[in-house]
Write a protein that holds these residues in place. Structure first.
Motif, mmCIF file in Angstrom:
data_model
loop_
_atom_site.group_PDB
_atom_site.id
_atom_site.type_symbol
_atom_site.label_atom_id
_atom_site.label_comp_id
_atom_site.label_asym_id
_atom_site.label_seq_id
_atom_site.Cartn_x
_atom_site.Cartn_y
_atom_site.Cartn_z
ATOM 1 N N ALA A 226 0.838 -1.202 0.000
ATOM 2 C CA ALA A 226 0.000 0.000 0.000
ATOM 3 C C ALA A 226 0.871 1.249 0.000
ATOM 4 O O ALA A 226 1.863 1.324 0.725
ATOM 5 N N GLY A 227 0.493 2.215 -0.822
ATOM 6 C CA GLY A 227 1.209 3.480 -0.879
ATOM 7 C C GLY A 227 0.594 4.503 0.049
ATOM 8 O O GLY A 227 -0.325 4.198 0.819
ATOM 9 N N PRO A 228 1.047 5.749 -0.002
ATOM 10 C CA PRO A 228 0.495 6.809 0.854
ATOM 11 C C PRO A 228 -0.967 7.125 0.541
ATOM 12 O O PRO A 228 -1.691 7.613 1.389
ATOM 13 N N VAL A 229 -1.372 6.848 -0.696
ATOM 14 C CA VAL A 229 -2.781 6.960 -1.103
ATOM 15 C C VAL A 229 -3.084 5.719 -1.947
ATOM 16 O O VAL A 229 -2.176 5.135 -2.554
ATOM 17 N N PRO A 230 -4.345 5.278 -2.011
ATOM 18 C CA PRO A 230 -4.669 4.037 -2.722
ATOM 19 C C PRO A 230 -4.220 4.007 -4.178
ATOM 20 O O PRO A 230 -3.860 2.946 -4.689
ATOM 21 N N GLN A 231 -4.224 5.170 -4.842
ATOM 22 C CA GLN A 231 -3.821 5.187 -6.254
ATOM 23 C C GLN A 231 -2.360 4.787 -6.442
ATOM 24 O O GLN A 231 -1.946 4.404 -7.539
ATOM 25 N N LEU A 232 -1.561 4.891 -5.375
ATOM 26 C CA LEU A 232 -0.132 4.594 -5.471
ATOM 27 C C LEU A 232 0.222 3.248 -4.847
ATOM 28 O O LEU A 232 1.376 2.988 -4.513
#
Length: 283
Positions: A226-232
């Motif tokens: 998982a990134g800092p936001v779901p898109q990432l």
């Protein structure tokens, strides 16, 4: 434009996200370059990660592409501005680039989710267990290469022991628990280590027993960072030729659903720990 010092995999991800923003806005590269006051060649260099990109340029591109998701934009800026050279760089001339990319993605992840069917997840492997796996590589690895890969794998595990450890949710099939890599002694030590790791506050382990029968995603290993936001977010599929990274929106949605459904099939954490204890006693 910023130079080439940004970490490779994160620069590539920023570039691909900027290209997606442009395409989502319905703009050609020629149109976008004109709006941004740059050349099509320069824009191409950014979108293919040949050049880095400044925070100001990212924000200008987001405005031009009508992106109003400030958290996403801020996350892209943070990725572009990060010039940290991680520990994995010492392996740059020793290991395949894909493995270095995996360590970098892992290092920056906010959550790790994995599902495996025939082996223990890499971040939980003991040295002896990992050595037995690497000995089966095709083509065969030399003894020095095996030791390099073991040291690299152990260093990756630092994300679970640092001051703010990364939460790790693992789904492990019973087959992986019963595969005796290195024989009963190595397997017993490995499973005891897995039990110890399952007792750490930031680690959650679910076991899918044979009795569960078929389940979504069976037959493949999934590693979700998982990134800092779901898109990432990023999905890593471990292939014989090396890691394969997926980050398209539809792909991320698919693997989120797969992991959720696999977790729903598995035993809860406490019963999973007891299940592993029973296997250890059988060895």
């Amino acid at each position: 434009m910023a130079g080439r010092s940004a970490p490779r995999v994160r620069r590539v991800r920023v570039a691909s996200e900027l290209r997606r923003l442009r395409e989502h806005a319905g703009m050609t590269a020629t149109e976008a370059a004109r709006v941004l006051g740059t050349s099509q060649g320069q824009l191409s260099n950014v979108e293919t990660a040949r050049f880095g990109v400044s925070a100001a340029r990212i924000r200008a591109m987001a405005r031009s592409y009508d992106c109003s998701d400030q958290d996403f934009i801020d996350a892209l800026v943070a990725m572009a501005e990060d010039r940290t050279r991680g520990w994995w760089e010492e392996y740059r001339e020793i290991l395949p680039v894909g493995l270095l990319d995996l360590a970098e993605v892992e290092h920056h992840a906010t959550l790790l989710r994995t599902a495996v069917t025939v082996h223990i997840p890499g971040l939980f492997q003991t040295t002896d267990y990992a050595r037995e796996i690497f000995r089966q590589s095709v083509p065969e690895l030399s003894p020095p290469d095996i030791e390099h890969r073991i040291s690299y794998r152990i260093k990756r595990q630092a994300v679970l022991f640092r001051e703010s450890p990364t939460p790790h949710q693992a789904i492990i099939h019973e087959a992986a628990l019963r595969m005796q890599f290195g024989g009963p002694t190595v397997t017993r030590t490995q499973l005891k280590h897995l039990i110890d790791m399952s007792e750490r506050e930031h680690v959650t382990i679910h076991v899918i027993p044979f009795a569960a029968g078929t389940f979504p995603g069976s037959g493949q290993s999934i590693y979700y960072a998982a990134g800092p936001v779901p898109q990432l977010d990023t999905v890593n599929l471990d292939q014989s030729h090396g890691p394969v990274f997926l980050d398209a929106e539809a792909q991320l949605d698919k693997y989120r659903v797969l992991l959720d459904r696999m977790e729903a099939t598995a035993l809860p954490p406490t019963k999973s720990r007891e299940f592993i204890h029973h296997i250890v006693q059988d060895l």
